[in-house]
Design a protein around this motif. Structure first.
Motif, PDB file in Angstrom:
ATOM      1  N   PHE A  26     -13.302   5.588   0.536  1.00  0.00           N
ATOM      2  CA  PHE A  26     -13.224   4.863   1.796  1.00  0.00           C
ATOM      3  C   PHE A  26     -13.462   3.365   1.601  1.00  0.00           C
ATOM      4  CE2 PHE A  26     -13.052   8.906   3.794  1.00  0.00           C
ATOM      5  CZ  PHE A  26     -12.581   8.690   5.079  1.00  0.00           C
ATOM      6  N   LEU A  27     -14.305   2.990   0.652  1.00  0.00           N
ATOM      7  CA  LEU A  27     -14.522   1.566   0.373  1.00  0.00           C
ATOM      8  C   LEU A  27     -13.255   0.911  -0.176  1.00  0.00           C
ATOM      9  CD1 LEU A  27     -18.124   1.534  -1.139  1.00  0.00           C
ATOM     10  CD2 LEU A  27     -17.375   0.565   1.030  1.00  0.00           C
ATOM     11  N   TYR A  28     -12.580   1.606  -1.086  1.00  0.00           N
ATOM     12  CA  TYR A  28     -11.319   1.066  -1.604  1.00  0.00           C
ATOM     13  C   TYR A  28     -10.281   0.975  -0.496  1.00  0.00           C
ATOM     14  CZ  TYR A  28     -12.474   0.848  -6.534  1.00  0.00           C
ATOM     15  OH  TYR A  28     -13.014   0.486  -7.742  1.00  0.00           O
ATOM     16  N   ALA A  29     -10.239   1.971   0.359  1.00  0.00           N
ATOM     17  CA  ALA A  29      -9.291   1.951   1.471  1.00  0.00           C
ATOM     18  C   ALA A  29      -9.592   0.788   2.410  1.00  0.00           C
ATOM     19  CB  ALA A  29      -9.342   3.274   2.220  1.00  0.00           C
ATOM     20  N   ARG A  30     -10.854   0.485   2.582  1.00  0.00           N
ATOM     21  CA  ARG A  30     -11.256  -0.618   3.463  1.00  0.00           C
ATOM     22  C   ARG A  30     -10.735  -1.963   2.958  1.00  0.00           C
ATOM     23  NH1 ARG A  30     -12.893  -1.584   8.591  1.00  0.00           N
ATOM     24  NH2 ARG A  30     -13.829  -3.631   8.591  1.00  0.00           N
ATOM     25  N   ARG A  31     -10.709  -2.127   1.648  1.00  0.00           N
ATOM     26  CA  ARG A  31     -10.175  -3.378   1.079  1.00  0.00           C
ATOM     27  C   ARG A  31      -8.689  -3.525   1.402  1.00  0.00           C
ATOM     28  NH1 ARG A  31     -13.071  -6.572  -1.999  1.00  0.00           N
ATOM     29  NH2 ARG A  31     -11.302  -7.392  -3.151  1.00  0.00           N
ATOM     30  N   PHE A  32      -7.969  -2.412   1.387  1.00  0.00           N
ATOM     31  CA  PHE A  32      -6.548  -2.470   1.748  1.00  0.00           C
ATOM     32  C   PHE A  32      -6.366  -2.810   3.222  1.00  0.00           C
ATOM     33  CE2 PHE A  32      -6.054   0.242  -2.085  1.00  0.00           C
ATOM     34  CZ  PHE A  32      -5.129  -0.542  -2.749  1.00  0.00           C
ATOM     35  N   ALA A  33      -7.295  -2.402   4.057  1.00  0.00           N
ATOM     36  CA  ALA A  33      -7.214  -2.706   5.487  1.00  0.00           C
ATOM     37  C   ALA A  33      -7.683  -4.131   5.783  1.00  0.00           C
ATOM     38  CB  ALA A  33      -8.043  -1.703   6.276  1.00  0.00           C
ATOM     39  N   ASP A  34      -8.657  -4.629   5.022  1.00  0.00           N
ATOM     40  CA  ASP A  34      -9.216  -5.959   5.283  1.00  0.00           C
ATOM     41  C   ASP A  34      -8.280  -7.090   4.856  1.00  0.00           C
ATOM     42  OD1 ASP A  34     -11.481  -4.954   6.403  1.00  0.00           O
ATOM     43  OD2 ASP A  34     -12.761  -5.253   4.643  1.00  0.00           O
ATOM     44  N   ARG A  35      -7.489  -6.871   3.827  1.00  0.00           N
ATOM     45  CA  ARG A  35      -6.660  -7.960   3.297  1.00  0.00           C
ATOM     46  C   ARG A  35      -5.672  -8.500   4.328  1.00  0.00           C
ATOM     47  NH1 ARG A  35      -2.012  -7.835  -0.698  1.00  0.00           N
ATOM     48  NH2 ARG A  35      -1.752 -10.029  -1.172  1.00  0.00           N
ATOM     49  N   PRO A  36      -4.860  -7.659   5.008  1.00  0.00           N
ATOM     50  CA  PRO A  36      -3.949  -8.242   6.011  1.00  0.00           C
ATOM     51  C   PRO A  36      -4.687  -8.940   7.148  1.00  0.00           C
ATOM     52  CG  PRO A  36      -3.403  -5.925   5.612  1.00  0.00           C
ATOM     53  CD  PRO A  36      -4.658  -6.226   4.856  1.00  0.00           C
ATOM     54  N   LEU A  37      -5.832  -8.395   7.534  1.00  0.00           N
ATOM     55  CA  LEU A  37      -6.624  -9.014   8.592  1.00  0.00           C
ATOM     56  C   LEU A  37      -7.102 -10.398   8.169  1.00  0.00           C
ATOM     57  CD1 LEU A  37      -8.164  -8.840  11.304  1.00  0.00           C
ATOM     58  CD2 LEU A  37     -10.026  -7.789  10.021  1.00  0.00           C
ATOM     59  N   GLN A  38      -7.610 -10.518   6.955  1.00  0.00           N
ATOM     60  CA  GLN A  38      -8.091 -11.808   6.477  1.00  0.00           C
ATOM     61  C   GLN A  38      -6.951 -12.802   6.283  1.00  0.00           C
ATOM     62  OE1 GLN A  38     -10.628 -11.076   3.085  1.00  0.00           O
ATOM     63  NE2 GLN A  38     -12.076  -9.899   4.306  1.00  0.00           N
TER      64      GLN A  38
ATOM     65  N   TYR B  19      -1.244   2.621   0.201  1.00  0.00           N
ATOM     66  CA  TYR B  19      -2.410   2.954  -0.604  1.00  0.00           C
ATOM     67  C   TYR B  19      -3.699   3.254   0.163  1.00  0.00           C
ATOM     68  CZ  TYR B  19       0.607   1.053  -4.211  1.00  0.00           C
ATOM     69  OH  TYR B  19       1.660   0.806  -5.047  1.00  0.00           O
ATOM     70  N   GLU B  20      -3.773   2.910   1.434  1.00  0.00           N
ATOM     71  CA  GLU B  20      -5.026   3.116   2.148  1.00  0.00           C
ATOM     72  C   GLU B  20      -5.364   4.604   2.260  1.00  0.00           C
ATOM     73  OE1 GLU B  20      -7.232   1.638   6.221  1.00  0.00           O
ATOM     74  OE2 GLU B  20      -5.049   1.816   6.234  1.00  0.00           O
ATOM     75  N   LYS B  21      -4.430   5.387   2.745  1.00  0.00           N
ATOM     76  CA  LYS B  21      -4.682   6.825   2.901  1.00  0.00           C
ATOM     77  C   LYS B  21      -4.853   7.494   1.540  1.00  0.00           C
ATOM     78  CE  LYS B  21      -2.938  10.937   5.161  1.00  0.00           C
ATOM     79  NZ  LYS B  21      -1.871  11.519   5.967  1.00  0.00           N
ATOM     80  N   MET B  22      -4.068   7.042   0.560  1.00  0.00           N
ATOM     81  CA  MET B  22      -4.163   7.610  -0.784  1.00  0.00           C
ATOM     82  C   MET B  22      -5.559   7.371  -1.378  1.00  0.00           C
ATOM     83  SD  MET B  22      -1.977   6.747  -4.213  1.00  0.00           S
ATOM     84  CE  MET B  22      -2.701   5.148  -4.362  1.00  0.00           C
ATOM     85  N   SER B  23      -6.143   6.203  -1.143  1.00  0.00           N
ATOM     86  CA  SER B  23      -7.467   5.908  -1.677  1.00  0.00           C
ATOM     87  C   SER B  23      -8.517   6.843  -1.094  1.00  0.00           C
ATOM     88  CB  SER B  23      -7.857   4.463  -1.371  1.00  0.00           C
ATOM     89  OG  SER B  23      -7.007   3.574  -2.028  1.00  0.00           O
ATOM     90  N   ARG B  24      -8.439   7.049   0.206  1.00  0.00           N
ATOM     91  CA  ARG B  24      -9.385   7.961   0.844  1.00  0.00           C
ATOM     92  C   ARG B  24      -9.241   9.374   0.292  1.00  0.00           C
ATOM     93  NH1 ARG B  24      -7.815   7.120   6.574  1.00  0.00           N
ATOM     94  NH2 ARG B  24      -7.115   5.043   6.167  1.00  0.00           N
ATOM     95  N   THR B  25      -7.995   9.812   0.185  1.00  0.00           N
ATOM     96  CA  THR B  25      -7.730  11.168  -0.292  1.00  0.00           C
ATOM     97  C   THR B  25      -8.163  11.339  -1.739  1.00  0.00           C
ATOM     98  OG1 THR B  25      -5.846  11.285   1.217  1.00  0.00           O
ATOM     99  CG2 THR B  25      -5.926  12.918  -0.542  1.00  0.00           C
ATOM    100  N   LEU B  26      -7.867  10.356  -2.575  1.00  0.00           N
ATOM    101  CA  LEU B  26      -8.258  10.452  -3.986  1.00  0.00           C
ATOM    102  C   LEU B  26      -9.774  10.441  -4.160  1.00  0.00           C
ATOM    103  CD1 LEU B  26      -5.644   8.285  -5.885  1.00  0.00           C
ATOM    104  CD2 LEU B  26      -5.969  10.748  -6.017  1.00  0.00           C
ATOM    105  N   GLY B  27     -10.462   9.696  -3.335  1.00  0.00           N
ATOM    106  CA  GLY B  27     -11.921   9.704  -3.398  1.00  0.00           C
ATOM    107  C   GLY B  27     -12.473  11.086  -3.119  1.00  0.00           C
TER     108      GLY B  27
END
Length: 171
Positions: free
Chosen positions: A18-30, A151-159
Motif C-alpha cells: 500500500f505504501l508503494y501504491a501511495r507513491r503512484f497516487a501521490d505523484r500526479p497530485l504533486q 501499477y497502483e493496484k498491482m503494488s497493493r496486490t503484490l504486497g
C-alpha cells in the motif's frame, strides 16, 4: 504464537504494498500542485511587483505540503541573504524537500534547470520559461496518471500476495 507471526508478516507486506501504491497516487497530485504553484508564480511575475521570496512564501502557504513546503523553503533560503544566487537558493530548497516528494529524478532535473532562469531575465522571458515548465509538468502528469493506472493496484496486490507466499512457506 506462530499464527500471530504469520499474521504480522501478512499485515506488514500488505502495508508495504500500500505504501508503494501511495507513491503512484501521490505523484500526479504533486505534479498538479506544482503546475498550480507555477501558474501563481506566473501571475505574480506578470502583475505583482513584489520580491520573489514574498511570492514563494505566499505560494507555499497556498499549496499543500510537500510542494508548498518547497516554495516556503526557497523563500527562507532567499531571505537568509548569504549572497547566493537565486538558482543556488532554489537548488538548496529542492535538495531539502525532495526526499519528501513522490516525484522522480527527471522532474527534479527540470526544476533545477528552471532555477537558472529565476530572476535572471526580464519579465517576458521569465513568463515564457514558466509556461514551458507548466507544459512539461502537464506531460509528466499525464504519464504519471498512466503509471498510476498500471501499477497502483498491482503494488497493493503484490504486497498482499508476497506476504501470503511467505506465510505459506512458514506453514
Amino acid at each position: 504464537m506462530k499464527w500471530i507471526g504469520m499474521f504480522l508478516v501478512l499485515l506488514s507486506s500488505t502495508a508495504i504494498g500500500f505504501l508503494y501504491a501511495r507513491r503512484f497516487a501521490d505523484r500526479p497530485l504533486q505534479l498538479r500542485q506544482l503546475q498550480s504553484a507555477f501558474e501563481m508564480l506566473e501571475t505574480d511575475v506578470m502583475f505583482r511587483m513584489e520580491r520573489l521570496s514574498d511570492s514563494f512564501r505566499r505560494i507555499g502557504r497556498t499549496i499543500p505540503p510537500p510542494v508548498g513546503t518547497l516554495f516556503v523553503q526557497a523563500a527562507v533560503e532567499l531571505e537568509r541573504g548569504n549572497g547566493e544566487a537565486t538558482q543556488q537558493c532554489w537548488a538548496k530548497a529542492l535538495q531539502t524537500i525532495w526526499p519528501k516528494t513522490a516525484l522522480k529524478d527527471k522532474e527534479r532535473d527540470v526544476l533545477l534547470q528552471f532555477g537558472f532562469t529565476l530572476g535572471s531575465s526580464d519579465r517576458e522571458n521569465q513568463v515564457k520559461h514558466i509556461r514551458a515548465l507548466i507544459r512539461h509538468l502537464q506531460v509528466e502528469e499525464n504519464m504519471a496518471l498512466d503509471e498510476q493506472a498500471k501499477y497502483e493496484k498491482m503494488s497493493r496486490t503484490l504486497g498482499f500476495l508476497g506476504g501470503l507466499f511467505v506465510v505459506i512457506l512458514l506453514l
